[in-house]
Structures are given as structure tokens and as C-alpha cells.
Scaffold this active site. Sequence first.
Site, PDB file in Angstrom:
ATOM      1  NE  ARG A 189      -7.842  12.745  -8.043  1.00  0.00           N
ATOM      2  CZ  ARG A 189      -9.106  12.800  -7.723  1.00  0.00           C
ATOM      3  NH1 ARG A 189     -10.078  13.275  -8.677  1.00  0.00           N
ATOM      4  NH2 ARG A 189      -9.378  12.202  -6.537  1.00  0.00           N
ATOM      5  CG  HIS A 296      -1.402  16.069  -6.091  1.00  0.00           C
ATOM      6  ND1 HIS A 296      -2.422  15.860  -7.124  1.00  0.00           N
ATOM      7  CD2 HIS A 296      -2.020  15.637  -5.153  1.00  0.00           C
ATOM      8  CE1 HIS A 296      -3.655  15.125  -6.484  1.00  0.00           C
ATOM      9  NE2 HIS A 296      -3.171  15.047  -5.196  1.00  0.00           N
ATOM     10  NE  ARG A 299      -6.992  15.810  -5.539  1.00  0.00           N
ATOM     11  CZ  ARG A 299      -8.202  16.047  -5.758  1.00  0.00           C
ATOM     12  NH1 ARG A 299      -8.910  16.745  -6.471  1.00  0.00           N
ATOM     13  NH2 ARG A 299      -8.725  14.702  -5.326  1.00  0.00           N
ATOM     14  CG  HIS A 322     -10.176  11.538  -2.395  1.00  0.00           C
ATOM     15  ND1 HIS A 322      -9.235  11.898  -1.541  1.00  0.00           N
ATOM     16  CD2 HIS A 322     -10.153   9.962  -2.799  1.00  0.00           C
ATOM     17  CE1 HIS A 322      -8.392  10.492  -1.298  1.00  0.00           C
ATOM     18  NE2 HIS A 322      -9.001   9.636  -1.999  1.00  0.00           N
ATOM     19  CE1 TYR A 331     -22.052  18.293  -6.085  1.00  0.00           C
ATOM     20  CE2 TYR A 331     -22.368  16.742  -7.975  1.00  0.00           C
ATOM     21  CZ  TYR A 331     -22.074  18.142  -7.501  1.00  0.00           C
ATOM     22  OH  TYR A 331     -21.974  18.898  -8.434  1.00  0.00           O
TER      23      TYR A 331
END
Length: 357
Positions: A189, A296, A299, A322, A331
Site C-alpha cells: 500500500r 491503489h 496494488r 490482507h 504464512y
Amino acid sequence: MPKYTNADRITAGGNGQHPAEKTYPSKTDAQIALTQVEADITRGQWSDPDAGALNFGDYATVWLRDRKLADRTRERNESVIRLHIVPTFAAGSIADVSTARVRSWRGKLLATGVGEPTVVKAYQLLRALLNTAVDDELIRRNPCRIKGADPYDVPERPVLTVAEVFGIADAIGPRYRLLVLLAAFTTLRFGELAALRRKDIDLSGRVVVVRRAQAELQNGRLFDKAPKSAAGVRAVSFPAELVDEIRHHLAQYSGPGQEGHVFVGPQGGQLRRSNFRDDWIKARKAAGVAAELHFHDLRHTGNTLASTAGASTRELMTRMGHSSSRAALIYQHMTSDRDRAIADRLGSMIRGGGGAA
């Protein structure tokens, strides 16, 4: 005919006496009403009819003050309440807010041109406030019951080709060239990019680490804050084709020392979204891409490209930061080799799109 109250007073579960809500034509009617109230008290279903008389504006002030919010979120919520909720409801009581009034209020906001995302946010805040009023036993039922008032249709955002990404990067000039490329190929971002330090970039490992995000208050004060969730703190691999771009940028345009910002303004100050906007618009026009393209959207483009490169849903959520805490835990077990493979596929797209030699 004389008027009777249900013994003039009723006793509310030992919490004191309360006047009857109305008068009755006979003592028998009053006694029946009293019996019904006492039954409600026994079942725990009676509520003080005077509880909702509390002023809405006063309650809203205390409600917002007591919420644990980040500075920027608090500022946004204060603004929405002040501009779009208080003018309609503040003068009355909590009990005065009915479903019909909520429906009328929402309709008037939309009719006067207030954007749908803002109206949805205002409705969500009003509903949350009144949920607390229910919990506080000021009202028995939340009047925010408008079907379809919560979600709104988000218009489909444009997706660029790799060549278009590099076209904007070429047009925007050398200082912000890398900002465009990292936004597209790491899906960071703007606030995350603006907060990056030199120490956050590992050229040998081809990884950029997101630890913080820049935020700006309405008074212009910039500050770094933690990401919105644990998943926001993440390491994202970038294509090998960007290594030389990054090395050149660090040598020419970044702040000094390991704590130096990767992206700074022409005068050496922190990068501001408002100051960058003119450069973005000029580059967008020069590159001949969609006029409605926002920064944006890079992204969004990067997410689409990574999906094309074979990233799974979980891997996409990880790269974007997100996700839920559960996805963040997943992760931790995701191999860096797999993330590197995604970056390598992005690199092949760059070469195929004519973006790098």
C-alpha cells in the site's frame, strides 16, 4: 370517571420505583397492567421506559471517547459522526431513534449526494452506537434494521498490463519510478511504501519487509503506525528484475542510514500522498492509461498478476497482508521458496512485457 394508575408506582426488581406509563380508566385495569409488568420483571424482560430518554448527542460523545481506536480511525469516525449523524439525531433522545427515522436519514444522505461508502460507514457507526445502547439497557431493540444498508457495490477497478505499469514508471520520473514498480510487483500500500526504511529491503534475499505504515491526520501530522492486523507484518519477495532498480534508487534518492526512508520528497522530507498526487496524475496522463486509475489500483494490478503467476488464495492473502490471524499463522509455515517462485514468475512477465532488459 376517575383515572387510576397501577398503584401509581411499580417496583423494578429492587432498583427503585417508577411511575406507571399511563393512567387507566379503572383500578382493575391498573392492577392488570401492574401484574403484567411484575411478570416481565420476573422474566427479566422489563426495561425502564425512561432509560432511553438520555440525550443522543451526549451519549454519542461518551461512546466514541471510550472506544479504543487508532488515531486515524478515531479521527475518521469523529468526522462521520459530526457531519452525518449528529445533525439529525443529536438533539433528541436515544429512544427517539426509530427504524423509520433511520431509513429517512439514510435516504436523505444519499439524495443530497453523500457518497455511498460514506453513507455505509455512517450507518455502521450508528448501528454500533445503538448496539451499545441495547447492551446498556437504554433501549430494547436496535432500530438500525434497514435491509441492504450495510454493503455497497464497489466498482471494478482497472488492471494494467506489465507494459502499462512500466509506462507509468517511465513517465513519473526517476524519484518515484521505484514507488510505482514496488506498488505493482509487491502489492504494498502507499502508506506501507512511504514508511519503508533502508533496513527493510534485503537485496540479496530479494525481500522487502513490511513492519509499519504511514498515516496522516487531518492537521497534516504524519506518523508511523502498526499494520491493521498481525498479517500486515510480512516479508514479500520481489522479482530479480527489480534489484538494479532498487539499488539505483537507494543510492540516489533514499534517506541516509539504515533508518533512512526509502522514499522521500524532493526536499528530503517524508513522502506525502497529497504532494505525490500531482506527479501521479501527470504520469498517468502521459502514459495514456485509464483516467480513473488510482495509485491503489497498482496494488490491485499486482494481485491480479500474482494470481496469474500461480499464487494460491492463501499466498495472495499473505503477499497482500490482507488476511485473518489464522491466515497469518499459515504464512509462518509457508516456504520462502514458494514466495520466491511467485516473484520469479512476475519477473518473467516483466521481461515479456518489455519492462526490463
